[in-house]
Design a protein around this motif. Structure first.
Motif, PDB file in Angstrom:
ATOM      1  N   GLU A   1       0.885  -1.167   0.000  1.00  0.00           N
ATOM      2  CA  GLU A   1       0.000   0.000   0.000  1.00  0.00           C
ATOM      3  C   GLU A   1       0.923   1.218   0.000  1.00  0.00           C
ATOM      4  O   GLU A   1       1.592   1.512   0.984  1.00  0.00           O
ATOM      5  N   SER A   2       0.967   1.909  -1.122  1.00  0.00           N
ATOM      6  CA  SER A   2       1.905   3.019  -1.261  1.00  0.00           C
ATOM      7  C   SER A   2       1.390   4.255  -0.521  1.00  0.00           C
ATOM      8  O   SER A   2       1.003   5.255  -1.110  1.00  0.00           O
ATOM      9  N   ARG A   3       1.424   4.151   0.788  1.00  0.00           N
ATOM     10  CA  ARG A   3       1.006   5.249   1.652  1.00  0.00           C
ATOM     11  C   ARG A   3       1.536   4.969   3.049  1.00  0.00           C
ATOM     12  O   ARG A   3       1.825   3.837   3.404  1.00  0.00           O
ATOM     13  N   SER A   4       1.679   6.013   3.813  1.00  0.00           N
ATOM     14  CA  SER A   4       2.152   5.881   5.184  1.00  0.00           C
ATOM     15  C   SER A   4       0.972   5.949   6.139  1.00  0.00           C
ATOM     16  O   SER A   4      -0.011   6.663   5.889  1.00  0.00           O
ATOM     17  N   LEU A   5       1.052   5.202   7.217  1.00  0.00           N
ATOM     18  CA  LEU A   5       0.034   5.268   8.255  1.00  0.00           C
ATOM     19  C   LEU A   5       0.310   6.412   9.224  1.00  0.00           C
ATOM     20  O   LEU A   5      -0.449   6.640  10.160  1.00  0.00           O
ATOM     21  N   THR A   6       1.425   7.121   8.990  1.00  0.00           N
ATOM     22  CA  THR A   6       1.819   8.240   9.841  1.00  0.00           C
ATOM     23  C   THR A   6       1.490   9.557   9.162  1.00  0.00           C
ATOM     24  O   THR A   6       1.805   9.759   7.980  1.00  0.00           O
ATOM     25  N   LEU A   7       0.867  10.447   9.884  1.00  0.00           N
ATOM     26  CA  LEU A   7       0.572  11.779   9.375  1.00  0.00           C
ATOM     27  C   LEU A   7       1.831  12.625   9.492  1.00  0.00           C
ATOM     28  O   LEU A   7       2.291  12.937  10.589  1.00  0.00           O
ATOM     29  N   SER A   8       2.403  12.979   8.351  1.00  0.00           N
ATOM     30  CA  SER A   8       3.625  13.782   8.332  1.00  0.00           C
ATOM     31  C   SER A   8       3.513  14.781   7.200  1.00  0.00           C
ATOM     32  O   SER A   8       3.471  14.405   6.025  1.00  0.00           O
ATOM     33  N   LYS A   9       3.448  16.067   7.532  1.00  0.00           N
ATOM     34  CA  LYS A   9       3.234  17.113   6.539  1.00  0.00           C
ATOM     35  C   LYS A   9       4.478  17.985   6.396  1.00  0.00           C
ATOM     36  O   LYS A   9       5.201  18.226   7.360  1.00  0.00           O
ATOM     37  N   PHE A  10       4.691  18.474   5.172  1.00  0.00           N
ATOM     38  CA  PHE A  10       5.852  19.319   4.895  1.00  0.00           C
ATOM     39  C   PHE A  10       5.397  20.601   4.213  1.00  0.00           C
ATOM     40  O   PHE A  10       4.407  20.613   3.471  1.00  0.00           O
ATOM     41  N   ASP A  11       6.134  21.687   4.453  1.00  0.00           N
ATOM     42  CA  ASP A  11       5.788  22.953   3.825  1.00  0.00           C
ATOM     43  C   ASP A  11       6.403  23.035   2.432  1.00  0.00           C
ATOM     44  O   ASP A  11       7.053  22.096   1.965  1.00  0.00           O
ATOM     45  N   TYR A  12       6.226  24.180   1.762  1.00  0.00           N
ATOM     46  CA  TYR A  12       6.672  24.304   0.383  1.00  0.00           C
ATOM     47  C   TYR A  12       8.194  24.301   0.259  1.00  0.00           C
ATOM     48  O   TYR A  12       8.733  24.127  -0.834  1.00  0.00           O
ATOM     49  N   GLN A  13       8.918  24.471   1.359  1.00  0.00           N
ATOM     50  CA  GLN A  13      10.367  24.414   1.354  1.00  0.00           C
ATOM     51  C   GLN A  13      10.897  23.023   1.724  1.00  0.00           C
ATOM     52  O   GLN A  13      12.100  22.817   1.800  1.00  0.00           O
ATOM     53  N   GLY A  14       9.996  22.083   1.950  1.00  0.00           N
ATOM     54  CA  GLY A  14      10.408  20.731   2.306  1.00  0.00           C
ATOM     55  C   GLY A  14      10.681  20.540   3.783  1.00  0.00           C
ATOM     56  O   GLY A  14      11.214  19.507   4.182  1.00  0.00           O
ATOM     57  N   LYS A  15      10.302  21.496   4.618  1.00  0.00           N
ATOM     58  CA  LYS A  15      10.515  21.375   6.056  1.00  0.00           C
ATOM     59  C   LYS A  15       9.252  20.818   6.716  1.00  0.00           C
ATOM     60  O   LYS A  15       8.137  21.171   6.326  1.00  0.00           O
ATOM     61  N   PRO A  16       9.403  19.952   7.716  1.00  0.00           N
ATOM     62  CA  PRO A  16       8.213  19.336   8.335  1.00  0.00           C
ATOM     63  C   PRO A  16       7.406  20.343   9.138  1.00  0.00           C
ATOM     64  O   PRO A  16       7.953  21.222   9.809  1.00  0.00           O
ATOM     65  N   HIS A  17       6.084  20.203   9.026  1.00  0.00           N
ATOM     66  CA  HIS A  17       5.184  20.996   9.856  1.00  0.00           C
ATOM     67  C   HIS A  17       5.263  20.491  11.294  1.00  0.00           C
ATOM     68  O   HIS A  17       5.386  19.287  11.536  1.00  0.00           O
ATOM     69  N   ILE A  18       5.181  21.398  12.229  1.00  0.00           N
ATOM     70  CA  ILE A  18       5.146  21.039  13.646  1.00  0.00           C
ATOM     71  C   ILE A  18       3.725  21.266  14.155  1.00  0.00           C
ATOM     72  O   ILE A  18       3.120  22.309  13.895  1.00  0.00           O
ATOM     73  N   PHE A  19       3.202  20.273  14.866  1.00  0.00           N
ATOM     74  CA  PHE A  19       1.834  20.372  15.397  1.00  0.00           C
ATOM     75  C   PHE A  19       1.873  20.900  16.828  1.00  0.00           C
ATOM     76  O   PHE A  19       2.623  20.407  17.663  1.00  0.00           O
ATOM     77  N   TYR A  20       1.024  21.894  17.071  1.00  0.00           N
ATOM     78  CA  TYR A  20       0.919  22.506  18.391  1.00  0.00           C
ATOM     79  C   TYR A  20      -0.457  22.196  18.991  1.00  0.00           C
ATOM     80  O   TYR A  20      -1.297  21.549  18.361  1.00  0.00           O
ATOM     81  N   ASP A  21      -0.686  22.686  20.196  1.00  0.00           N
ATOM     82  CA  ASP A  21      -1.947  22.387  20.881  1.00  0.00           C
ATOM     83  C   ASP A  21      -3.167  22.832  20.093  1.00  0.00           C
ATOM     84  O   ASP A  21      -4.229  22.192  20.148  1.00  0.00           O
ATOM     85  N   ASP A  22      -3.052  23.932  19.355  1.00  0.00           N
ATOM     86  CA  ASP A  22      -4.220  24.401  18.612  1.00  0.00           C
ATOM     87  C   ASP A  22      -4.490  23.567  17.363  1.00  0.00           C
ATOM     88  O   ASP A  22      -5.438  23.842  16.621  1.00  0.00           O
ATOM     89  N   HIS A  23      -3.672  22.528  17.119  1.00  0.00           N
ATOM     90  CA  HIS A  23      -3.930  21.591  16.015  1.00  0.00           C
ATOM     91  C   HIS A  23      -4.666  20.338  16.493  1.00  0.00           C
ATOM     92  O   HIS A  23      -4.811  19.383  15.726  1.00  0.00           O
ATOM     93  N   LEU A  24      -5.135  20.336  17.719  1.00  0.00           N
ATOM     94  CA  LEU A  24      -5.746  19.135  18.293  1.00  0.00           C
ATOM     95  C   LEU A  24      -6.894  18.614  17.445  1.00  0.00           C
ATOM     96  O   LEU A  24      -6.948  17.430  17.093  1.00  0.00           O
TER      97      LEU A  24
END
Length: 565
Positions: free
Chosen positions: A231-254
């Motif tokens: 299954e060509s997909r990850s079970l982990t939610l991992s997002k990146f911005d337009y520069q290729g840097k990972p998004h960081i989730f904070y409390d307001d992303h609950l």
């Protein structure tokens, strides 16, 4: 039978301890790799804090650096320890110290138990990935990278330029087809054992040690040698911005994290107490039973990226100061361009002509020739439908057509199969109204009778062309009236969106639509998209298409109109 977690940890050890304990106490073995650069004064208390758990172990330590082989070596040693010491583990899930479980462990166990041989790993060929940032895609497999990109950037760039000048190319190991994907995977015991115990592993390891960012290509490429159940997909939610840097989730992303239905999320801010307290609470977690679908929040991230890159009208900052050109108008009158509509709807041209009373052409820039309204071979201004004459100056062809029909609004279809020479012209023309349903070309391929290998190759080609076209339409120089939807978003609200388009074309005749064009039969289309993904081609322009249900789509036939070989 259970799932084991391999954790790569280098910071926020207190949070890593919480997560490891959460998994271990739910019956899941955990093997932890701690970066060798972590001081002993921090490492030893971390080990002792988990010493009461029999199913938590620590693997050989490596000094890890981004983009280097050390990350793969760390995962290899930890995975070997997991497979050797915990024989009841049937799936191994790779995570980091900043990962956090979003759903109950029992939910993940049940999900994997129902798919005992499935490998969940994003694995896409280099030609089809949209996320490579830095100018290196296929070259990361054919050049050498002995210098650190972060520590020795000038040496890194200089050595790359030298290899290009000398036309140096490394030989890819036999039978290996380079694939890329997320670092975070969940592999079956059988597949992971095959990778780690392969007689040719030394050769593979030697090759990938000189690949750039091997943690995103080693397992992603080798998994194709040992399993077809991918299954060509990850079970982990991992997002990146337009520069290729990972998004960081904070409390307001609950609430956003709750909507993803994913089993694990990365990257969580270590001080996000509310998020950790919520998802590590074993007595209550409402996220159960749903299919993991990180695409559900893609549109929200897309809006955030758009706001970050383009800002708001009248609000300027140094990093995106506009440099608008000063030129006269491109054309003399308003016109409309529809991209993807004729692929998605039956008889769209006739319906549009009845709805707005405009002159509606087919694909004016189709390879076989201009499709003028009414099937005419010669149109206003003695314009010929001959493709050779038209393509001699495609931009001049369009401006001539608009000039010679001024007073009558013109509309035509456009797509990735057409001559793309006019892309910049229409994008920078204030008179253009451009409506795009990205990925709709996949419907025509889905309905074709080609064998699947040909379909996959054509899908990759069309997606590359459309992606380049959309990049132009999102340029800061754009002056046209542009609306872009993914196919999935448009289908969800097609009636309202069609009404909006019609109102913009004919604002003097505002009225509710009495009829809408008929959507083509999409039965089996969801599986078609997954088949493309499973063969290494990610149709990301189609958007967040439903993964478990097609109840909102027209259904007539259940058979596949394409052939998988």
């Amino acid at each position: 039978m259970t799932v084991g977690f391999v954790m790569l940890v280098h910071t926020a050890l207190n949070r890593a301890e919480q997560v490891a304990r959460h998994w271990a106490e739910q019956g899941c073995p955990v093997v932890i790799h701690v970066d060798k650069r972590v001081a002993t004064s921090s490492y030893q208390p971390f080990v002792e804090s988990l010493s009461d758990l029999d199913n938590v172990m620590f693997s050989k330590r490596h000094a890890c650096e981004w983009g280097t082989w050390s990350l793969v070596a760390a995962s290899q040693d930890a995975s070997e320890l997991m497979l050797d010491r915990f024989t009841d583990v049937q799936h191994v899930y790779l995570t980091s110290g900043s990962c956090l479980p979003l759903r109950p462990v029992a939910d993940l166990k049940a999900y994997l138990a129902a798919r005992p041989n499935t490998n969940f790993i994003e694995s896409v060929t280099t030609e089809d990935v949209p996320w490579t940032v830095g100018g290196l895609d296929s070259e990361r497999f054919t050049l050498r990278f002995p210098f650190s990109w972060k520590k020795h950037r000038r040496l890194f760039d200089g050595y790359v330029r030298l290899q290009r000048r000398l036309k140096f190319k490394r030989k890819v190991p036999k039978n290996v087809v380079p694939h890329l994907g997320s670092q975070w995977w969940c592999l079956s015991r059988e597949t992971l054992s095959s990778i780690l115990n392969d007689p040719n592993r030394h050769n593979y390891d030697t090759y990938f040690k000189r690949v750039w960012i091997p943690d995103e290509s080693y397992y992603q490429s080798l998994v194709r040698l040992y399993s077809t159940d991918i299954e060509s997909r990850s079970l982990t939610l991992s997002k990146f911005d337009y520069q290729g840097k990972p998004h960081i989730f904070y409390d307001d992303h609950l609430q956003l994290l709750r909507r993803s239905d994913c089993f694990v999320a990365r990257k969580i801010w270590p001080r996000a107490d509310r998020i950790y307290d919520t998802f590590l609470n074993t007595t209550h977690n409402p996220m159960q039973g749903a299919e993991p679908n990180p695409g559900k929040i893609d549109r929200i991230f897309s809006k955030a990226v758009d706001r970050r890159v383009n800002g708001r009208e009248g609000l300027y900052m140094q990093s995106r100061m506009p440099h608008a050109g000063k030129e006269r108008g491109k054309t003399c009158a308003p016109y409309s361009v529809f991209e993807g509509f004729s692929d998605l709807f039956e008889g769209f041209d006739d319906w549009l002509s009845r709805s707005v009373g405009a002159r509606v052409h087919g694909h004016l820039f189709a390879p076989e020739g201009a499709q003028f309204a009414g099937g005419q071979h010669v149109f206003a201004g003695a314009l010929s439908d001959n493709p050779t004459l038209r393509d001699y100056n495609a931009c001049g062809f369009l401006t001539s057509l608009i000039w010679n029909t001024r007073g009558e609004r013109q509309s035509f279809s456009f797509g990735p199969r057409d001559n793309q020479e006019i892309s910049w012209l229409i994008a920078m023309d204030p008179n253009a109204q451009i409506s795009v349903i990205s990925g709709a070309w996949a419907v025509t391929l889905f309905r074709s009778n080609m064998d699947f290998a040909s379909v996959r190759a054509e899908a990759a080609r069309l997606q590359r062309i459309e992606a380049e076209h959309l990049e132009i339409l999102r340029s800061k120089h754009v002056k046209a009236r542009i609306r872009i939807w993914t196919m999935a978003d448009f289908i969800e609200s097609r009636t309202e969106l069609l009404q909006t388009i019609i109102d913009e074309i004919g604002p003097r005749n505002l009225r509710r639509l009495s009829e809408t064009p008929r959507l083509r039969d999409l039965t089996g289309f969801t599986q078609f998209l997954q088949d493309l993904k499973n063969k290494g081609m990610s149709p990301y322009l189609v958007g967040d298409f439903p993964t478990t249900s097609e109840s909102n789509l027209p259904q007539r036939e259940s058979k596949r109109p394409y052939l998988i070989k």
